[in-house]
Design an enzyme around this catalytic site. Structure first.
Site, short mmCIF file in Angstrom:
data_model
loop_
_atom_site.label_atom_id
_atom_site.label_comp_id
_atom_site.label_asym_id
_atom_site.label_seq_id
_atom_site.Cartn_x
_atom_site.Cartn_y
_atom_site.Cartn_z
N SER A 14 0.71 -1.34 -0.07
CA SER A 14 -0.20 0.08 0.02
C SER A 14 0.96 1.25 0.03
O SER A 14 2.16 1.29 0.38
CB SER A 14 -0.89 0.02 1.22
OG SER A 14 -0.21 0.54 2.37
N ASP A 15 0.24 2.17 -0.35
CA ASP A 15 1.05 3.51 -0.01
C ASP A 15 0.95 4.11 1.35
O ASP A 15 -0.10 3.49 1.99
CB ASP A 15 0.50 4.63 -1.01
CG ASP A 15 1.53 5.59 -1.26
OD1 ASP A 15 2.54 6.03 -0.41
OD2 ASP A 15 1.38 6.51 -2.31
N TYR A 16 1.26 4.95 1.69
CA TYR A 16 1.47 5.56 3.36
C TYR A 16 0.16 5.63 3.75
O TYR A 16 -0.64 6.55 3.49
CB TYR A 16 2.21 6.82 3.21
CG TYR A 16 2.65 7.34 4.66
CD1 TYR A 16 3.95 7.09 4.96
CD2 TYR A 16 1.83 7.78 5.49
CE1 TYR A 16 4.42 7.67 6.19
CE2 TYR A 16 2.19 8.40 6.76
CZ TYR A 16 3.62 8.16 7.04
OH TYR A 16 3.95 8.63 8.26
#
Length: 768
Positions: free
Chosen positions: A309-311
């Site tokens: 996932s992104d942040y």
């Protein structure tokens, strides 16, 4: 050399090479591709399944949990949202407990050694950590921002700078890089366009593959390379209104034709990790989009790596209104195909319970853990967990002379000359006084550009220093600030005018600060800030010959004295060797060879603007805007400076268009050629571009599409016939059924210096 056939070449040469669909194919048969093939064909190492059989659910969830390093320094912390995080002692304890797969944006080899020792010597399973970072355009030596490098139209330059960045970063203990960013961006208000490949699909494909090649090399176990992560999957660059994190709502055809190809190309080139994007697509957040992650990425493309996932992207689905709570967000993301959670901690907090409750199959959990452990094995982490962790090597690799020389070369090749009336450039190196004026005239600021975790402006060369080093008498180059970036300076304009009056020539260094581009830096008005525009207007009234040197991370809408200046250079953010690279071009050490990878609009309100737009049923073909035709009030629907535009210090002409045949059968080829001449007094590099337009199709086609190009060097008085070969595959498009197809019909073909230049042209018919 033919379009679609690079004759087995493993890489694109630094000099003149035919660049097109065949060049993409060349990257895909390179040794890098072998990495993806190994992942697809090789059995999982036996020790991986042995480890999985002994792991608790909590330890498995830990292998799918990535966190920002608690010992990362202030710069790393500033690049993401503020929030409460673990202190370093707590994070080391989490490594001992098996609650972490790794950390990102940490503080070098010393930090990595402490954490790795805790993981491999003190944890129950002895599984090594993976250390990741955002090495977007350099580690210690900073290269031009990615968008600038694309202006070189030299994919192999990007391969070499990516390889140099990997060499430095891997020496500092970094195994995994959150790059390349391959999002196509066609709205210049979006701040993250600075990280990508511009507005064109072909260039996006070429540079995506090149950077994967550079970062990963031919073996992930090499201590000179690191794992690449393709981001942001998918269509992040299509955010509505260019607003970061915003909704994306596009047709599947547009998604497949424009936005998906660079991701696919990067994966086909060997990338083995992918980052999910923040945005939703047609109502489904990418982080929970099964169709994207399962059907397309793994099903259609055969991707064998892992998805991260992104942040906090998984947790943000609650705010999207897609997940009801954190537990639900973890379930949705994981079942959609996101193997690893970044920063939110949702997987380690909720996956064990989800498995125990039967909401997530344990086999699915094991599958993701297997992917992560297999990649750790491919990186050599089980063989030698400290293979990239060596403080002495970290220092020994940092900012070497050869790496800085590469940064200077990359800087020169990234600069685009928009305008040069009266041959004002190149500037004389003696006999004239030159005033360098503007907020970017001097000083160790705004040099390296956005998204630099480990770079330092104080180690970079500013414009004034670079110019003084290039002239016979350094005292002949004088400077004044004139204004701030977004605020005026008391007495600034008056002081700048005093300096300008003492000079024969003015170099006006204006544009954007580096914090005006990048993540969360969308702009509503993509213009030179008002205080700098006021400075430019005041300088223009002196009547001095003026060169505008733009610092920018996006296309800008130029106006007034800036637009009317006799000479304009686009210099982007060039990194460590900013001043030397710009001086090389200003004083003619090298002729400018960059070309725009994005279209400069006539007005801010013209966004989104890109060259490959549709014609509409009411195109405006007149020299002036025609009522009830497609245009904004007062301007034609065209760029101020189009994609592909860029001048040289030579005088380049196009003539003698040639077409091998008026028609070509399906499956056949047609050759097109033109003579390119340099009638100037200086050698020059020209980027000869091939565009096509499908006159009539079952799905309407853009006014032009770039299909190939060639970068050639011409001595004064020299000419060269440049030939391209087009086959029917190069004329394919996504048809009514959202699948690639080729149709018979009439095609316009252009060989031109930009997407909107007439160049020379003809037409041919593709027959059934």
């Amino acid at each position: 050399m033919r379009l679609g056939d690079m004759e087995g070449r493993l890489k694109i040469s630094r000099r003149a090479a035919l660049i097109g669909g065949g060049a993409v194919a060349a990257w895909l048969v390179s040794p890098v591709r072998a990495l993806a093939e190994i992942a697809a064909k090789a059995p999982v190492p036996p020790m991986v399944d042995a480890l999985i059989s002994r792991m608790t659910l909590e330890e498995k969830a830990g292998q799918l949990s990535l966190m920002a390093s608690a010992w990362g320094g202030t710069k790393a912390a500033s690049l993401n949202p503020a929030g409460a995080g673990a202190n370093f002692d707590q994070q080391v304890a989490e490594a001992r407990q098996g609650r972490l797969t790794g950390v990102f944006n940490g503080n070098g080899a010393v930090m990595s050694r402490i954490m790795q020792e805790a993981a491999v010597r003190e944890s129950r399973m002895r599984i090594p950590l993976i250390f990741a970072a955002d090495i977007i355009h350099g580690h210690r030596t900073i290269f031009p921002v990615p968008l600038a490098e694309v202006a070189s139209f030299e994919p192999d330059l990007a391969r070499r700078t990516a390889e140099a960045a990997a060499f430095e970063a891997a020496g500092a203990g970094i195994d995994w890089n959150f790059a390349p960013m391959v999002d196509v961006a066609r709205d210049q208000r979006w701040g993250r366009g600075v990280e990508g490949g511009g507005e064109d699909v072909l260039l996006g494909n070429l540079f995506a593959a090149a950077r994967v090649h550079g970062f990963q090399g031919t073996s992930l176990k090499s201590d000179r390379h690191m794992l690449a992560c393709v981001k942001h999957f998918a269509a992040y660059g299509a955010a509505e209104a260019g607003l970061d994190y915003n909704t994306v709502d596009i047709s599947e055809r547009t998604l497949r034709e424009v936005y998906l190809p660079p991701y696919r190309t990067a994966i086909d080139a060997g990338a083995l990790s992918v980052m999910a994007s923040f945005n939703e697509i047609s109502g489904i957040p990418a982080t929970a989009n099964r169709w994207l992650m399962q059907d397309v990425l793994r099903g259609e493309w055969g991707f064998e790596g892992f998805v991260v996932s992104d942040y906090t992207g998984d947790e943000e689905m609650i705010e999207h209104g897609f997940a009801k709570d954190k537990r639900d967000a973890a379930r949705l993301a994981f079942l959609a195909g996101v193997d690893m959670s970044m920063q939110s901690g949702l997987y380690r907090d909720f996956l064990p319970g989800l498995v125990r409750d039967g909401a997530v199959p344990v086999a699915r959990l094991d599958e993701s853990v297997r992917r992560v452990l297999t990649l750790k094995s491919m990186l050599g982490l089980f063989d030698n967990p400290f293979g990239r962790i060596d403080p002495k090597r970290e220092m020994a690799r940092s900012m070497l002379p050869a790496t800085r020389a590469l940064a200077r070369e990359a800087g020169r090749k990234s600069i685009v000359l928009l305008k040069n009336d009266g041959d004002l450039l190149p500037l004389p190196r003696s006999g004239k006084t030159i005033a360098v004026i503007g907020p970017f005239a001097s000083g160790q600021h705004d040099l390296i550009g956005p998204w630099c975790v480990y770079g330092d402006d104080e180690k970079a060369v500013d414009l004034l220093t670079g110019m003084k080093a290039a002239v016979a008498n350094p005292a002949s180059v004088i400077a004044a600030e004139g204004s701030g970036v977004e605020k005026p300076l008391d007495g600034g304009i008056a002081a700048a005018l005093d300096v300008a009056r003492r000079a024969d020539i003015v170099v006006l260094a204006i544009g954007e600060a580096q914090n005006m581009s990048g993540e969360a830096q969308s702009r509503t008005d993509i213009v030179v800030p008002a205080p700098q525009q006021e400075l430019a207007e005041a300088i223009a009234k002196l009547g001095k010959p003026t060169v505008v040197v733009l610092k920018n991370g996006r296309a800008l809408a130029l106006s007034g004295a800036v637009r009317d200046a006799p000479a304009i250079l686009v210099t982007w953010f060039l990194g460590t060797e900013t001043g030397t690279a710009i001086a090389d071009i200003l004083f003619g050490v090298e002729s400018p060879s960059g070309r725009l990878p994005i279209s400069f609009p006539q007005e801010s309100g013209q966004q989104p603007y890109y060259y490959a737009h549709k014609r509409t049923g009411r195109p405006n073909r007149k020299p002036e805007p025609d009522e009830y035709k497609a245009h904004f009030r007062g301007i034609l629907n065209e760029a101020l400076y189009p994609f592909g535009h860029g001048l040289t210090y030579g005088r380049i002409g196009y003539s003698d268009f040639r077409l091998s045949a008026p028609s070509v059968p399906m499956g056949g080829t047609v050759k097109v050629a033109a003579r390119i001449s340099n009638t100037g007094r200086r050698a020059a590099q020209e980027v000869v571009q091939l565009y096509v337009h499908d006159r009539t199709a079952s799905v309407t086609r853009p006014v032009r599409e770039l299909k190939a190009y060639r970068k050639i060097t011409l001595a004064p008085g020299q000419s060269e016939v440049v030939e391209f070969t087009i086959n029917s595959r190069d004329l394919s498009f996504i048809g009514p059924e959202d699948k690639p197809m080729v149709e018979p019909g009439l095609f316009d073909v252009f060989i031109a210096p930009s997407a909107e230049s007439p160049g020379v042209s003809g037409q041919f018919e593709l027959t059934a």
